[in-house]
Scaffold this active site. Structure first.
Site, PDB file in Angstrom:
ATOM      1  N   ASP A 280       0.811  -1.223   0.000  1.00  0.00           N
ATOM      2  CA  ASP A 280       0.000   0.000   0.000  1.00  0.00           C
ATOM      3  C   ASP A 280       0.842   1.269   0.000  1.00  0.00           C
ATOM      4  O   ASP A 280       0.418   2.309   0.509  1.00  0.00           O
ATOM      5  CB  ASP A 280      -0.974   0.021   1.195  1.00  0.00           C
ATOM      6  N   GLU A 281       2.021   1.196  -0.567  1.00  0.00           N
ATOM      7  CA  GLU A 281       2.918   2.358  -0.567  1.00  0.00           C
ATOM      8  C   GLU A 281       2.484   3.420  -1.575  1.00  0.00           C
ATOM      9  O   GLU A 281       2.920   4.575  -1.499  1.00  0.00           O
ATOM     10  CB  GLU A 281       4.354   1.913  -0.902  1.00  0.00           C
TER      11      GLU A 281
ATOM     12  N   LYS B 129       1.966   2.121  -5.088  1.00  0.00           N
ATOM     13  CA  LYS B 129       2.491   1.550  -6.334  1.00  0.00           C
ATOM     14  C   LYS B 129       1.560   1.851  -7.509  1.00  0.00           C
ATOM     15  O   LYS B 129       2.011   2.152  -8.605  1.00  0.00           O
ATOM     16  CB  LYS B 129       2.644   0.023  -6.201  1.00  0.00           C
TER      17      LYS B 129
ATOM     18  N   LYS C  44      -0.408   4.403  -8.060  1.00  0.00           N
ATOM     19  CA  LYS C  44      -0.233   5.776  -8.560  1.00  0.00           C
ATOM     20  C   LYS C  44       1.049   5.881  -9.385  1.00  0.00           C
ATOM     21  O   LYS C  44       1.049   6.463 -10.470  1.00  0.00           O
ATOM     22  CB  LYS C  44      -0.193   6.778  -7.391  1.00  0.00           C
TER      23      LYS C  44
ATOM     24  N   GLY D 125      -4.574  -4.120  -3.809  1.00  0.00           N
ATOM     25  CA  GLY D 125      -5.512  -3.037  -4.119  1.00  0.00           C
ATOM     26  C   GLY D 125      -4.669  -1.841  -4.516  1.00  0.00           C
ATOM     27  O   GLY D 125      -4.030  -1.233  -3.671  1.00  0.00           O
ATOM     28  N   HIS D 126      -4.617  -1.565  -5.818  1.00  0.00           N
ATOM     29  CA  HIS D 126      -3.773  -0.480  -6.315  1.00  0.00           C
ATOM     30  C   HIS D 126      -4.678   0.656  -6.779  1.00  0.00           C
ATOM     31  O   HIS D 126      -5.459   0.501  -7.713  1.00  0.00           O
ATOM     32  CB  HIS D 126      -2.887  -0.976  -7.463  1.00  0.00           C
ATOM     33  N   THR D 127      -4.558   1.787  -6.088  1.00  0.00           N
ATOM     34  CA  THR D 127      -5.477   2.893  -6.341  1.00  0.00           C
ATOM     35  C   THR D 127      -4.885   3.884  -7.339  1.00  0.00           C
ATOM     36  O   THR D 127      -3.750   4.313  -7.186  1.00  0.00           O
ATOM     37  CB  THR D 127      -5.768   3.640  -5.020  1.00  0.00           C
TER      38      THR D 127
ATOM     39  N   THR E 277      -6.237 -11.787   3.969  1.00  0.00           N
ATOM     40  CA  THR E 277      -7.423 -11.161   3.396  1.00  0.00           C
ATOM     41  C   THR E 277      -8.538 -12.184   3.175  1.00  0.00           C
ATOM     42  O   THR E 277      -9.629 -11.816   2.762  1.00  0.00           O
ATOM     43  CB  THR E 277      -7.069 -10.521   2.048  1.00  0.00           C
TER      44      THR E 277
ATOM     45  N   GLN F  46       1.889  -6.073  -3.127  1.00  0.00           N
ATOM     46  CA  GLN F  46       2.391  -6.156  -1.738  1.00  0.00           C
ATOM     47  C   GLN F  46       3.723  -5.388  -1.631  1.00  0.00           C
ATOM     48  O   GLN F  46       3.899  -4.402  -2.315  1.00  0.00           O
ATOM     49  CB  GLN F  46       2.529  -7.609  -1.285  1.00  0.00           C
TER      50      GLN F  46
ATOM     51  N   THR G  71      -8.606  -3.070  -0.413  1.00  0.00           N
ATOM     52  CA  THR G  71      -9.273  -4.328  -0.755  1.00  0.00           C
ATOM     53  C   THR G  71     -10.290  -4.727   0.310  1.00  0.00           C
ATOM     54  O   THR G  71     -11.415  -5.093   0.002  1.00  0.00           O
ATOM     55  CB  THR G  71      -8.220  -5.446  -0.928  1.00  0.00           C
ATOM     56  N   THR G  72      -9.878  -4.656   1.575  1.00  0.00           N
ATOM     57  CA  THR G  72     -10.760  -5.155   2.638  1.00  0.00           C
ATOM     58  C   THR G  72     -11.392  -4.035   3.454  1.00  0.00           C
ATOM     59  O   THR G  72     -12.286  -4.295   4.267  1.00  0.00           O
ATOM     60  CB  THR G  72      -9.963  -6.042   3.617  1.00  0.00           C
TER      61      THR G  72
ATOM     62  N   LYS H 162       3.019  10.210  -0.301  1.00  0.00           N
ATOM     63  CA  LYS H 162       2.159  10.689   0.788  1.00  0.00           C
ATOM     64  C   LYS H 162       2.868  11.644   1.742  1.00  0.00           C
ATOM     65  O   LYS H 162       2.588  11.667   2.940  1.00  0.00           O
ATOM     66  CB  LYS H 162       1.521   9.502   1.535  1.00  0.00           C
TER      67      LYS H 162
ATOM     68  N   GLY I 166       0.105  14.148  -3.181  1.00  0.00           N
ATOM     69  CA  GLY I 166      -1.354  14.010  -3.235  1.00  0.00           C
ATOM     70  C   GLY I 166      -1.700  12.790  -4.044  1.00  0.00           C
ATOM     71  O   GLY I 166      -0.843  12.249  -4.758  1.00  0.00           O
TER      72      GLY I 166
HETATM   73  P1  GDP Z   1      -0.666   0.349  -3.570  1.00  0.00           P
HETATM   74  O1  GDP Z   1      -1.307  -0.899  -3.087  1.00  0.00           O
HETATM   75  O2  GDP Z   1       0.800   0.398  -3.296  1.00  0.00           O
HETATM   76  O3  GDP Z   1      -0.988   0.679  -5.004  1.00  0.00           O
HETATM   77  O4  GDP Z   1      -1.295   1.536  -2.691  1.00  0.00           O
HETATM   78  P2  GDP Z   1      -2.853   1.731  -2.324  1.00  0.00           P
HETATM   79  O5  GDP Z   1      -3.566   2.220  -3.528  1.00  0.00           O
HETATM   80  O6  GDP Z   1      -3.392   0.528  -1.634  1.00  0.00           O
HETATM   81  O7  GDP Z   1      -2.750   2.849  -1.194  1.00  0.00           O
HETATM   82  C1  GDP Z   1      -2.211   4.101  -1.439  1.00  0.00           C
HETATM   83  C2  GDP Z   1      -3.292   5.155  -1.135  1.00  0.00           C
HETATM   84  O8  GDP Z   1      -2.688   6.428  -1.017  1.00  0.00           O
HETATM   85  C3  GDP Z   1      -4.317   5.306  -2.247  1.00  0.00           C
HETATM   86  O9  GDP Z   1      -5.547   5.638  -1.685  1.00  0.00           O
HETATM   87  C4  GDP Z   1      -3.774   6.468  -3.077  1.00  0.00           C
HETATM   88  O10 GDP Z   1      -4.797   7.173  -3.781  1.00  0.00           O
HETATM   89  C5  GDP Z   1      -3.212   7.339  -1.989  1.00  0.00           C
HETATM   90  N1  GDP Z   1      -2.045   8.151  -2.381  1.00  0.00           N
HETATM   91  C6  GDP Z   1      -1.030   7.839  -3.219  1.00  0.00           C
HETATM   92  N2  GDP Z   1      -0.103   8.829  -3.211  1.00  0.00           N
HETATM   93  C7  GDP Z   1      -0.555   9.781  -2.352  1.00  0.00           C
HETATM   94  C8  GDP Z   1      -0.027  11.013  -1.895  1.00  0.00           C
HETATM   95  O11 GDP Z   1       1.061  11.442  -2.257  1.00  0.00           O
HETATM   96  N3  GDP Z   1      -0.768  11.705  -0.972  1.00  0.00           N
HETATM   97  C9  GDP Z   1      -1.967  11.248  -0.506  1.00  0.00           C
HETATM   98  N4  GDP Z   1      -2.607  11.981   0.389  1.00  0.00           N
HETATM   99  N5  GDP Z   1      -2.491  10.082  -0.917  1.00  0.00           N
HETATM  100  C10 GDP Z   1      -1.786   9.350  -1.821  1.00  0.00           C
HETATM  101  P1  IMO Z   2      -0.978  -4.174  -2.210  1.00  0.00           P
HETATM  102  O1  IMO Z   2      -0.526  -4.771  -3.525  1.00  0.00           O
HETATM  103  C1  IMO Z   2      -1.033  -4.543   2.135  1.00  0.00           C
HETATM  104  C2  IMO Z   2      -1.286  -8.581   3.777  1.00  0.00           C
HETATM  105  C3  IMO Z   2      -2.531  -9.033   4.525  1.00  0.00           C
HETATM  106  C4  IMO Z   2      -1.908 -10.018   5.497  1.00  0.00           C
HETATM  107  C5  IMO Z   2      -0.798 -10.669   4.680  1.00  0.00           C
HETATM  108  C6  IMO Z   2      -1.167 -12.002   4.093  1.00  0.00           C
HETATM  109  O2  IMO Z   2      -2.232  -3.377  -2.312  1.00  0.00           O
HETATM  110  O3  IMO Z   2       0.154  -3.436  -1.566  1.00  0.00           O
HETATM  111  P2  IMO Z   2      -2.784 -12.772   2.123  1.00  0.00           P
HETATM  112  O4  IMO Z   2      -4.269 -12.589   1.960  1.00  0.00           O
HETATM  113  O5  IMO Z   2      -1.981 -12.223   0.980  1.00  0.00           O
HETATM  114  O6  IMO Z   2      -2.398 -14.188   2.443  1.00  0.00           O
HETATM  115  O7  IMO Z   2      -2.424 -11.915   3.436  1.00  0.00           O
HETATM  116  O8  IMO Z   2      -0.482  -9.749   3.648  1.00  0.00           O
HETATM  117  N1  IMO Z   2      -1.529  -8.072   2.412  1.00  0.00           N
HETATM  118  C7  IMO Z   2      -1.388  -6.788   2.064  1.00  0.00           C
HETATM  119  N2  IMO Z   2      -1.124  -5.702   2.807  1.00  0.00           N
HETATM  120  N3  IMO Z   2      -1.169  -4.422   0.803  1.00  0.00           N
HETATM  121  C8  IMO Z   2      -1.412  -5.509   0.036  1.00  0.00           C
HETATM  122  O9  IMO Z   2      -1.389  -5.462  -1.316  1.00  0.00           O
HETATM  123  C9  IMO Z   2      -1.581  -6.757   0.672  1.00  0.00           C
HETATM  124  N4  IMO Z   2      -1.851  -8.019   0.232  1.00  0.00           N
HETATM  125  C10 IMO Z   2      -1.800  -8.810   1.311  1.00  0.00           C
HETATM  126  O10 IMO Z   2      -3.147  -7.965   5.194  1.00  0.00           O
HETATM  127  O11 IMO Z   2      -1.289  -9.336   6.560  1.00  0.00           O
HETATM  128 MG    MG Z   3      -2.880  -1.523  -1.865  1.00  0.00          MG
END
Ligand code: GDP
Ligand code: IMO
Ligand code: MG
Length: 434
Positions: free
Chosen positions: A13-14, A16, A18, A40-42, A128, A223, A299-300, A330, A414
């Site tokens: 959730d870093e 990726k 974006k 879950g890639h937003t 998950t 991940q 995702t969850t 962020k 952002g």
């Molecule tokens: P991923 O799984 O690595 O693709 O990351 P996620 O999409 O799960 O989570 C990142 C969240 O941070 C998403 O809701 C993005 O829209 C949001 N986001 C990404 N970059 C920034 C940023 O620079 N600032 C803020 N406030 N939100 C961001």
């Molecule tokens: P993205 O790609 C953050 C975490 C789950 C749990 C562990 C194992 O959006 O960064 P699993 O269902 O894969 O066996 O769960 O990994 N987890 C994540 N945490 N971002 C994810 O994906 C994740 N996918 C799995 O919360 O701790």
């Molecule tokens: Mg994610």
């Protein structure tokens, strides 16, 4: 231009999604190499927020080729649901979406087993519940069913039946396994197969051909490093190779073809699920970061645990991935915090650790050693030029770079595509991205 791996440097959730969305404008191909639909890639485009689970984030750019590599595990019903949703947003899949015939299927019994394992576990992982672990278990145990197997209905049905009987024998008391019906799963998958059969290919061969033609590939990790099954905080990890090496085994592209590796990190840290997290803030400060950063699982919907930036973890990620550069995401979430803390080492039973430990039980006992830095108490949202960031913010970025020994190539201010500082510099110049 080059072939570049985008890899999470923390616990997922870093941001990726974006970064892949931004960079994919400059690439021809985006390939996912591991994980399943727990990712879950937003991507935020204008007012629209789109969360991608399996389909590579490059799909939102017209004309880009998107590939699901052999290292990915696919819940076919969920993939089709995602494709249908994207089609409603006028995304086209024909001719530029490919799925490896070698990718393994996540089947209904995997989801049942995932939930059952968690219920019975002495120490929960906080999965998950999407069946990812059990699907990879079957792959490694050499009893998995691959998406390409669907073209032989008899073979597919036999394997399905055998596997379901085997799972029932292993878990005779599981009522959900008893109610699963082979014919229903078979019929459903035959229908799904008709929808996706045109996308199934030998993706390793296609990627090789595209690279030979001079096309540029962006490898999208799911991940993050600390969730990698080998290199992460085992056993609190996911079941695939999320680190850079996984990009090669998960697509069949040779390591010789990789030109660069970009790590993605937040300006702080989050984690979803169980497992050690030395810099976690369990107080009101952590809650304010969660609210300001909207740290709820894509995702969850689970609240993400939040904490300070951990330079020990990022240095480790830099080493095991061979990061050429980092994208710092962020940054704006820290705008109101003063002071800001950064973990530079751990204290473990009186010893000072500067290297990330191998064992989760050691990490769980580690106390963070912090440096305290001044905050900037000023909005950075949407800032596009580094020079316009407050001086304390610029110092924070420079300090992180010194601590982790990796330059920041991209700074995100952002969620939107345009809220990004792309730093000029030799790395991006050599990758041809600026
Ligand atoms: P991923 O799984 O690595 O693709 O990351 P996620 O999409 O799960 O989570 C990142 C969240 O941070 C998403 O809701 C993005 O829209 C949001 N986001 C990404 N970059 C920034 C940023 O620079 N600032 C803020 N406030 N939100 C961001
Ligand atoms: P993205 O790609 C953050 C975490 C789950 C749990 C562990 C194992 O959006 O960064 P699993 O269902 O894969 O066996 O769960 O990994 N987890 C994540 N945490 N971002 C994810 O994906 C994740 N996918 C799995 O919360 O701790
Ligand atoms: Mg994610």
């Amino acid at each position: 231009m080059a072939n570049l791996i985008v890899v999470g440097a923390q616990w997922g959730d870093e941001g990726k999604g974006k970064v892949v969305d931004i960079l994919s404008e400059r690439f021809d191909v985006v390939a996912r190499y591991q994980g399943g639909n727990t990712a879950g890639h937003t991507v935020v485009v204008g007012e629209d927020k789109i969360v991608l689970h399996l389909v590579p984030s490059g799909i939102l750019r017209k004309g880009k080729i998107c590939v699901l590599g052999n290292g990915v595990v696919i819940d076919l019903g969920e993939l089709i649901h995602e494709m249908d949703q994207l089609e409603r947003l006028h995304v086209r899949f024909e001719d530029h979406f490919f799925i490896s015939r070698r990718a393994h299927l996540v089947l209904p019994y995997h989801k049942v087993l995932d939930v059952a394992h968690e219920e019975r576990a002495a120490k929960k992982i906080g999965t998950t519940g999407r069946g990812i672990g059990p699907a990879y278990v079957d792959k490694m145990a050499r009893v998995g069913i691959r998406i390409g197997d669907l073209h032989e209905p008899g073979l597919f049905r036999d394997r399905l039946q055998h596997n379901l009987l085997e799972k029932r024998a292993q878990f005779p008391e599981n009522p959900a396994l008893a109610t699963l019906d082979v014919e229903q799963i078979f019929g459903g998958h035959r229908k799904h197969y008709e929808r996706i059969r045109g996308f199934l290919v030998d993706s390793a061969q296609i990627l090789d051909r595209l690279i030979r033609e001079g096309k540029h590939v962006l490898f999208e990790g799911a991940q993050g490093t600390l969730l990698d099954v080998d290199l992460g905080t085992y056993p609190y990890v996911t079941s695939s190779s999320a680190t850079a090496g996984g990009a090669c085994t998960g697509t069949g592209v040779s390591p010789k073809r990789i030109d660069g590796i970009l790590g993605i990190s937040k300006a702080y840290t989050t984690r979803v699920g169980e497992g050690p997290f030395p810099t976690e803030l369990t107080d009101a400060l952590g809650e304010s970061v969660r609210i300001r950063g909207q740290e709820f699982g894509a995702t969850t919907g689970r609240p993400r645990r939040t904490g300070w930036f951990d330079a020990v973890g990022i240095r480790y990620a830099a080493r095991v991935n061979g990061l050429d550069a980092l994208a710092l995401m962020k940054l704006d979430v820290l705008d109101e915090l003063d002071p800001i803390q950064v973990c530079t080492a751990y204290r473990y039973r009186g010893d000072l650790l500067t290297e990330f430990p191998n064992e989760s039980n050691i990490l769980a006992e580690c106390q963070p050693v912090y440096e305290t830095l001044p905050g900037w108490r000023q909005s950075t949202v949407g800032t596009l030029e580094e020079a316009k960031l407050p001086p304390a913010c610029r110092s924070y970025i420079r300090h992180l770079e010194t601590l982790v020994g990796v330059p920041m190539a991209l700074i995100s201010t952002g969620p939107r595509r345009d809220q990004t500082i792309i730093r000029p510099g030799p790395l991006l110049d050599s990758w041809g991205l600026v």
